[in-house]
Enzyme design. Sequence first.
Site, short mmCIF file in Angstrom:
data_model
loop_
_atom_site.label_atom_id
_atom_site.label_comp_id
_atom_site.label_asym_id
_atom_site.label_seq_id
_atom_site.Cartn_x
_atom_site.Cartn_y
_atom_site.Cartn_z
N SER A 180 -11.17 -0.94 -1.01
CA SER A 180 -9.90 -0.91 -0.29
C SER A 180 -10.09 -1.17 1.19
O SER A 180 -9.21 -1.72 1.86
CB SER A 180 -9.21 0.44 -0.45
OG SER A 180 -8.58 0.56 -1.69
N ASP A 234 0.84 -1.19 0.00
CA ASP A 234 0.00 0.00 0.00
C ASP A 234 0.88 1.24 0.00
O ASP A 234 1.96 1.23 -0.59
CB ASP A 234 -0.94 -0.04 1.21
CG ASP A 234 -2.30 0.56 0.91
OD1 ASP A 234 -2.36 1.76 0.59
OD2 ASP A 234 -3.31 -0.17 0.98
N HIS A 244 -3.88 5.88 3.23
CA HIS A 244 -4.54 4.66 2.76
C HIS A 244 -3.89 3.42 3.35
O HIS A 244 -4.57 2.49 3.82
CB HIS A 244 -4.49 4.64 1.24
CG HIS A 244 -5.35 3.62 0.57
ND1 HIS A 244 -4.92 2.34 0.34
CD2 HIS A 244 -6.60 3.69 0.07
CE1 HIS A 244 -5.87 1.66 -0.29
NE2 HIS A 244 -6.90 2.46 -0.47
#
Length: 978
Positions: free
Chosen positions: A586, A158, A251
Site C-alpha cells: 500500500s 482509499d 491509510h
Amino acid sequence: MTSTAAPADRAASVASFEDGRYVVLLADDAVATYEGGVAGLARTAPKKGEQLDSNRSAVAKYRQYLKQQQSEIAATVDAAVGASYTTAVNAFTADLTAAQAAKLAAQRGVVAMAPDELLKITSVPGTEFLGLEGPGGVWEQVGGAETAGEGIVIGVLDTGIAPENPSFAGDKLGKSPGDAPYRKGTSIMFEKADGGMFAGVCQTGTQFSVDDCSTKVIGARYFVDGFGSKNIGSVKTGPGEFLSPRDGDGHGSHTAGTAAGNHLVEASVSGIDFGTISGVAPAAKIAAYKVCWNGKDAASTADDGCATSDLLAGIDAATADGVDVINYSIGGGAADSTVSIIDQAFLGAAAAGIFVSASAGNSGPDASTLDNASPWITTVAASTIPSYEATATLGDGQAFAGASITVDMTEGAEPTTGALVLSDVLGAATATAADVKLCAPNSLDASKVAAGTIIVCDRGVYDRVAKSAEVARVGGIGMIMVNVTPGSVDADAHSVPSIHLNSQYRDAVRAYAATPGATASLAFGNSTDIVTAVPQVAGFSSRGPVLADGSDILKPDISAPGVGILAATSHREGNAPTFNFLSGTSMAAPHIAGLALLYLGERPNATPAEVKSALMTTAYDTKKVDGSPMTDPFTQGAGHADPTRFFEPGLLYLNGLGDWYSYIEGIGYELGDSVDPVDASDLNLASLTVGEMTAPQTLSRTVTSTQAGTFTASVQGMAGMDVTVEPSTLSFGAAGETATFTVTFARTTAPLDAYATGSLTWTAGETTVRSPLAAKPVTIIAAAEVAGEGVDGSVEISVTPGGTGDIALSTTGLSAGEVLSGSGATGFTGEYTVEVPEGAAMARFDLDSLDDTADLDLIVYQLDETGTPIAVWSSATGAADERVDLVAPEAGQYLVLADVYSASGTVGWDLTVTSVVPGGAELALDPAVLAGEQGIPTTYTASWSGLEPDSSYLGLVNYGETGAFTVVTVDTGVVPTP
C-alpha cells in the site's frame, strides 16, 4: 462493438448464489471505451493522445442509453438498479434473491456477476532514497519541488483524507477561473496541464465541510452504499469513523501524502521529531475518493474493508471527474483473473488516459500470491529503504541491528539494559502456548515478570504495537521482536523501547535468551559490522507468477519503497494532525503513482503505457539479504524504480485499448468479430513472458525511440535457455521512430515445469533499456480435443514433449452420452434435470440445433439439495449450437436450459449430456508410454471397439502427473447394413 470481456463459452459464472447485493457487468462498452456502433449515438472514447471529456453531449446521451439498458436487464428478474456505473465500466448493483441472481446471471448481455464483497487495504525518506531531493535531484531537474507534478491530479481510492494535515494544506478556493482551482456552483474546476478540465466535488458529511477542500484537495467524495452506512464504526471508538470523506483509518491520508503531500512538512511520531517530509509530487492536486471503511469493532479489522460496488463507484467517479492518475492500494488475495470486474473498470480508466498504480498485495513471500494482475495496471512490489536502526547487544557479546524509533535516540543516551527472557516462560494460565510466544494481548502473566525485564516476542498474527503494549502491561522495560520468516522490519511507535529483528537472527536470540542469567541492552544506531542491504523486496510483498489466464503476463511490474514509510495519518476534527510509519505494498503503490505525476507534469499527454514503460525499462535490481543482486522478476518485477533516469528511457513499449482488447480475446474471451486475438505473450509490454512452452517460441515487440542512436541487444540470465534477438541492433534517426524485433526462447538444459528468468537489455551509449524475461518449459503440450467416428475405430493424437524422456499415458475410458431432445419457438425454454455422478472427471453439455439458422442458448445450473441454483454456466453465442464443459464437477443435480433466442419457426434440438466416469468402454492407447524428445511432435493412437451404434462417447487421456489431458470424442453413427 460489444467489448466487455466474457469467456467465450459462458456469459457468467458465479461461485454461489445467496440472497444479497450483486455487481452485474454488462456487455456494452462503457463511456471511456465506446467507439461507436449504436445507431444515433456518437463515439465517446477519447482519441489517441487525449483524455476522456465527460462534459460532451455525446457522453450524456450514451450514458443515458446505458442506464436504460441496465434498467431493462434488471427488470427481467423484477429487480431494481441500485448504483449505476457508466464511465469506466458498464455495470450496476442490485439486491437479489438467490433465484433472481441465478436467473440474471444467465441473461444474454450479462457478462459477469459477483457478490458485493469486501476487499482490504494493503498496508531515510522515500523521496531522498529515490533521488528526488538535493542538488541535481529530480525535483531540481523539473524546476523545483514547488512545481513537481504541477497541473496533474491524482485520485486516491482509499479510506479518505485528513484535510487539516499540513501535508494537504492549500489556499481557500476562489470563484474566478484561472491557474488555480476554483468553485463553479457545486463543482471544483481545475485546468490541467494537458488542457483538459478536472471537475471535482467536495462532498460534505460528518466532520467534513466544503471549506475542507482547497487549492490542494480539489475533490473529496465518499461511497458507502455497498459497505452500508449502518455498518461503519462510531466517531468515538478507536481512531473514529466518519460518514464523510474524512479519513477514519489513516491509510488514505498516508497514501495521498506519500504520492502528493506538500513539501517540507514537519512530522513527529509519539513526540519524536523526525524532521520534514514531502510527497513524491508535491505540486500535484489531490482528489480523495473514500471507498474503504472501518467497521463497528474497533478492536478488530475483520469487519473493515472496501465493497466491490463502492470501489466501482469510486473508479467511475474518478474517471468522470478527470483525474490523471489513480492510486489503488487495495486487494483481495491472489488474482484468479486478469479481467475481473475491477480489472475491467480499470481498463476503462486506462482507456480514458488514466495511469493506475496498484499494490501487489501483502501475502508474500510465497509464489503466486499477487493481486491486481491486469496488463493495463502497474502493479507494485514493496522494497526497503534505509531505516531508523537500533542494536540489540546480548550478554554473550552477540549484536544484531534492527528497526526502531523507540530506543532513546538522544546523543549519548544510556542503553535500555536488563534481563532477557523469552515470552514462552511468562504465559498466563489461560493463554495458549502459541499466543504466549506471540505476546498476544492478555497472554502474559505480570507475576512472572521480574523488574527490569526485556522480553523476546515472535512477530505474527497480532498487531506489532499490540505486542509491546502487552510487554508494557506486565511491567517489561523493553522488547525484542523477531520475524519467524523473512519479512520487513518496521520502525513502529511501541509502548516500550523495542527493536524489530529479521528472521536470520531469531534462532541466536532465542537460544541465548533461554540460558540462565541472559541479559541484553538496546541502543540507538547500528553498531554492528553488518550494513543492512537496501533496497530489498519485503518478505510480505506478494509474488508472481500470475496463475490466471495462461501465465503470460509478468507481475509485479516494478518495486518501490514500502517499508517504514513516514507520512500523514488521520485525526478527528479539532485534534492535532498525526503522522506515522507504515509498511506494505500500500505504501509502495503511491510512490509509483507519485512518479507518474512527476512524469505527466513534464509530459502531460503521455499515455499510461508510456509512463509504465519508462518506469520499468529504467529500473535497477533490488538486493538480497547478503547484498547480492536480486534478479527474480516474480519478486521485484523489472526492478526498483529509478526516477533519475525515467525521463529519458531511450525506447518505449507502447500499447492501448485495441491491444488490450486483442489480449483479452487471445486468452479466450469473446469481444466480437472486429477484434483480432493476439497471443498474450505478444502483448506489447516491457516484459516478455511465456507461461508454458515445449518447443522454441518467438515473441514480437515494437519499440518507439525517444532519441536517435543505434541500440544493441544483450541477454542476461535465462540459464538453460537459448535466447535469440532478431535483429540484434536497432537504429533510429530521431525520436518517435519505431522498430520491431523478435525474441526466441529455446530450451537447452532448463528444468521442466519451472521458470527460467533473466533480462533483455538494449544499449546505446550511456542509455540502457532493460526488460525482464521469463519462460517456462513444460513436460508436454497436447491437443485439447480430438474426434473419431465409428463403433470400431481409432484416432491419432499429436503431442509435443518439452523434454526428452518417457511420459506415461492413462485414460478414463469412454463414457456414453445421454440424448435429450426437445423443440420450441422463439422465447421457449426447455428444461432438463440431470445427475452428475461422483468421481466424474468431466461433464459435457452439448446443445445441437436441428436448424443451423436458429440461435439457441445453453444454461447450466448446479442445484443444492433443495433444488436451489448455487452456480451457473452458460454459452450464449450467436450460433445455433452451444456447449458447456465442467472439469471435475461436483456430484449432484444440474438443471439444464435450452433457450430459443431466435428461430424462424419451431426448431428442434438434441441435448447430449455426458459424464466422464471410470469404468467406461475401453480406450486403448498405443504406445502406452511415449518416448518423448524435446520439442519434437510425436503421435500415439487411441482406439476403441464394440461401441453402441448411433451414440456419442467422451473420454480423457492423461499425461503422467502433469495435469494436462486430451478430450477424445467418438460419434459412432449408424452401423451400415451388410
